[in-house]
Design a protein around this motif. Structure first.
Motif, PDB file in Angstrom:
ATOM      1  N   ALA A   1     -88.599  22.792  82.085  1.00 46.98           N
ATOM      2  CA  ALA A   1     -89.427  22.569  83.272  1.00 46.98           C
ATOM      3  C   ALA A   1     -90.460  23.676  83.441  1.00 46.98           C
ATOM      4  CB  ALA A   1     -88.540  22.493  84.516  1.00 46.98           C
ATOM      5  N   ARG A   2     -91.572  23.306  84.026  1.00 51.75           N
ATOM      6  CA  ARG A   2     -92.572  24.297  84.422  1.00 51.75           C
ATOM      7  C   ARG A   2     -92.078  25.022  85.670  1.00 51.75           C
ATOM      8  NH1 ARG A   2     -98.344  21.029  83.614  1.00 51.75           N
ATOM      9  NH2 ARG A   2     -97.776  20.035  81.625  1.00 51.75           N
TER      10      ARG A   2
ATOM     11  N   LEU B   1     -89.378  25.091  91.023  1.00 50.48           N
ATOM     12  CA  LEU B   1     -89.469  25.372  92.448  1.00 50.48           C
ATOM     13  C   LEU B   1     -89.207  24.107  93.268  1.00 50.48           C
ATOM     14  CD1 LEU B   1     -90.102  27.963  94.097  1.00 50.48           C
ATOM     15  CD2 LEU B   1     -92.468  27.173  94.249  1.00 50.48           C
ATOM     16  N   ASP B   2     -89.767  22.985  92.824  1.00 52.04           N
ATOM     17  CA  ASP B   2     -89.545  21.721  93.526  1.00 52.04           C
ATOM     18  C   ASP B   2     -88.089  21.257  93.408  1.00 52.04           C
ATOM     19  OD1 ASP B   2     -92.205  21.676  94.231  1.00 52.04           O
ATOM     20  OD2 ASP B   2     -92.809  20.298  92.632  1.00 52.04           O
ATOM     21  N   GLY B   3     -87.467  21.533  92.270  1.00 51.90           N
ATOM     22  CA  GLY B   3     -86.108  21.083  92.039  1.00 51.90           C
ATOM     23  C   GLY B   3     -85.042  21.974  92.644  1.00 51.90           C
TER      24      GLY B   3
ATOM     25  N   GLU C   1     -85.680  30.896  77.853  1.00 52.85           N
ATOM     26  CA  GLU C   1     -86.869  31.313  77.110  1.00 52.85           C
ATOM     27  C   GLU C   1     -88.067  30.506  77.584  1.00 52.85           C
ATOM     28  OE1 GLU C   1     -86.026  30.572  73.031  1.00 52.85           O
ATOM     29  OE2 GLU C   1     -86.077  28.381  73.232  1.00 52.85           O
ATOM     30  N   ARG C   2     -89.251  31.047  77.320  1.00 52.47           N
ATOM     31  CA  ARG C   2     -90.479  30.318  77.627  1.00 52.47           C
ATOM     32  C   ARG C   2     -91.019  29.669  76.357  1.00 52.47           C
ATOM     33  NH1 ARG C   2     -93.612  34.886  81.064  1.00 52.47           N
ATOM     34  NH2 ARG C   2     -92.251  36.201  79.789  1.00 52.47           N
ATOM     35  N   ARG C   3     -91.489  28.425  76.506  1.00 54.40           N
ATOM     36  CA  ARG C   3     -92.040  27.684  75.376  1.00 54.40           C
ATOM     37  C   ARG C   3     -93.342  27.015  75.795  1.00 54.40           C
ATOM     38  NH1 ARG C   3     -86.748  23.954  74.142  1.00 54.40           N
ATOM     39  NH2 ARG C   3     -85.242  25.621  73.640  1.00 54.40           N
ATOM     40  N   LEU C   4     -94.127  26.609  74.806  1.00 53.57           N
ATOM     41  CA  LEU C   4     -95.283  25.775  75.091  1.00 53.57           C
ATOM     42  C   LEU C   4     -94.805  24.348  75.321  1.00 53.57           C
ATOM     43  CD1 LEU C   4     -98.077  26.889  72.587  1.00 53.57           C
ATOM     44  CD2 LEU C   4     -98.155  27.011  75.083  1.00 53.57           C
TER      45      LEU C   4
ATOM     46  N   GLU D   1     -97.014  18.758  75.479  1.00 53.22           N
ATOM     47  CA  GLU D   1     -98.391  18.330  75.659  1.00 53.22           C
ATOM     48  C   GLU D   1     -99.155  19.398  76.429  1.00 53.22           C
ATOM     49  OE1 GLU D   1     -98.404  14.565  77.567  1.00 53.22           O
ATOM     50  OE2 GLU D   1     -97.256  13.552  75.998  1.00 53.22           O
ATOM     51  N   GLY D   2    -100.318  19.777  75.929  1.00 56.26           N
ATOM     52  CA  GLY D   2    -101.128  20.771  76.629  1.00 56.26           C
ATOM     53  C   GLY D   2    -100.667  22.193  76.330  1.00 56.26           C
ATOM     54  N   ASN D   3    -101.241  23.128  77.072  1.00 58.87           N
ATOM     55  CA  ASN D   3    -100.954  24.541  76.851  1.00 58.87           C
ATOM     56  C   ASN D   3    -100.088  25.144  77.940  1.00 58.87           C
ATOM     57  OD1 ASN D   3    -102.572  24.686  74.489  1.00 58.87           O
ATOM     58  ND2 ASN D   3    -104.420  24.800  75.769  1.00 58.87           N
ATOM     59  N   ALA D   4     -99.452  24.307  78.745  1.00 61.50           N
ATOM     60  CA  ALA D   4     -98.612  24.817  79.832  1.00 61.50           C
ATOM     61  C   ALA D   4     -97.347  25.462  79.267  1.00 61.50           C
ATOM     62  CB  ALA D   4     -98.241  23.681  80.777  1.00 61.50           C
ATOM     63  N   ILE D   5     -96.850  26.430  80.018  1.00 62.02           N
ATOM     64  CA  ILE D   5     -95.600  27.100  79.664  1.00 62.02           C
ATOM     65  C   ILE D   5     -94.451  26.409  80.392  1.00 62.02           C
ATOM     66  CG2 ILE D   5     -94.287  29.240  79.863  1.00 62.02           C
ATOM     67  CD1 ILE D   5     -96.451  29.378  77.772  1.00 62.02           C
TER      68      ILE D   5
END
Length: 218
Positions: A35-36, A41-43, A66-69, A72-76
């Motif tokens: 999740a982003r 935060l919403d969950g 861990e953080r991942r890309l 789809e897109g460049n969001a973490i």
């Protein structure tokens, strides 16, 4: 970690990592799906944004998150590491242990239908193997989940558009009671709406009883 019990004990050291308030609920969300930050935060209604950031940083430092890309897109997105994903077993155990606590219903507590993905996976995991595959939809609070039942086990996920053998509509407390085995469909006929193959629903929630009925009819 910044806080420690200072005990050479597996439980104490595990709690050093995931025992702080909100940590296991963050794990719950990430067991459902990566999740982003905004999705987390919403969950997690009730968590302060700075506290969530602190908890994610602690869990990342500990090797749980861990953080991942994003795909789809460049969001973490945040995701569990392989070691972090091993928390599914103890989390599932806590969900099953909570059955008496859930019996009184939500009261004034917040609820999100997405949380049922993990809860139903835990509660239905020990059901008897299905004699035939089926997919049952669970409709709660306007959200449709699907429970795929096969000889190899049960898989719960948001509905992906596939055909459903049946759809069950009921309040969350009823669905959880049925999944935990604390209620039967016969107990709750006036509280549950079933569309489609009732036998598939009975096989999901009361597999032993359904199998007995099958043997009697044969």
């Amino acid at each position: 970690m910044s806080r420690s019990y200072g005990q050479y004990c597996g439980l104490a050291r595990a709690l050093d990592v995931v025992g702080d308030r909100w940590n296991l609920l963050i794990v719950r969300q990430l067991l459902i799906a990566p999740a982003r930050y905004r999705e987390l935060l919403d969950g997690l209604p009730g968590v302060a944004t700075n506290l969530l950031a602190d908890r994610l940083r602690d869990l990342e430092t500990a090797g749980v998150v861990e953080r991942r890309l994003a795909d789809e897109g460049n969001a973490i997105v945040y995701a569990l590491t392989l070691w972090g994903a091993e928390l599914r077993e103890p989390v599932d155990g806590l969900i099953r242990w909570s059955t008496p606590l859930m019996a009184r219903g939500p009261g004034g507590d917040r609820f999100r239908a997405d949380w049922l993905v993990l809860a139903l996976s835990a509660l239905l995991a020990d059901k008897a193997a299905a004699r035939r595959s089926s997919t049952v939809g669970i409709a709660v609070d306007g959200r449709l989940l699907q429970v795929r039942v096969t000889r190899s086990g049960v898989d719960v996920s948001p509905h992906d558009g596939r055909d459903l053998d049946a759809v069950v509509r009921a309040d969350a407390s009823i669905v959880l009671g049925l999944a935990a085995g604390a209620l039967t469909l016969d107990d709750t006929l006036e509280l549950v709406d079933i569309e489609g193959d009732e036998a598939a629903v009975r096989a999901l929630f009361n597999p032993q009883r359904a199998n007995v009925g099958d043997s009697v009819r044969r």
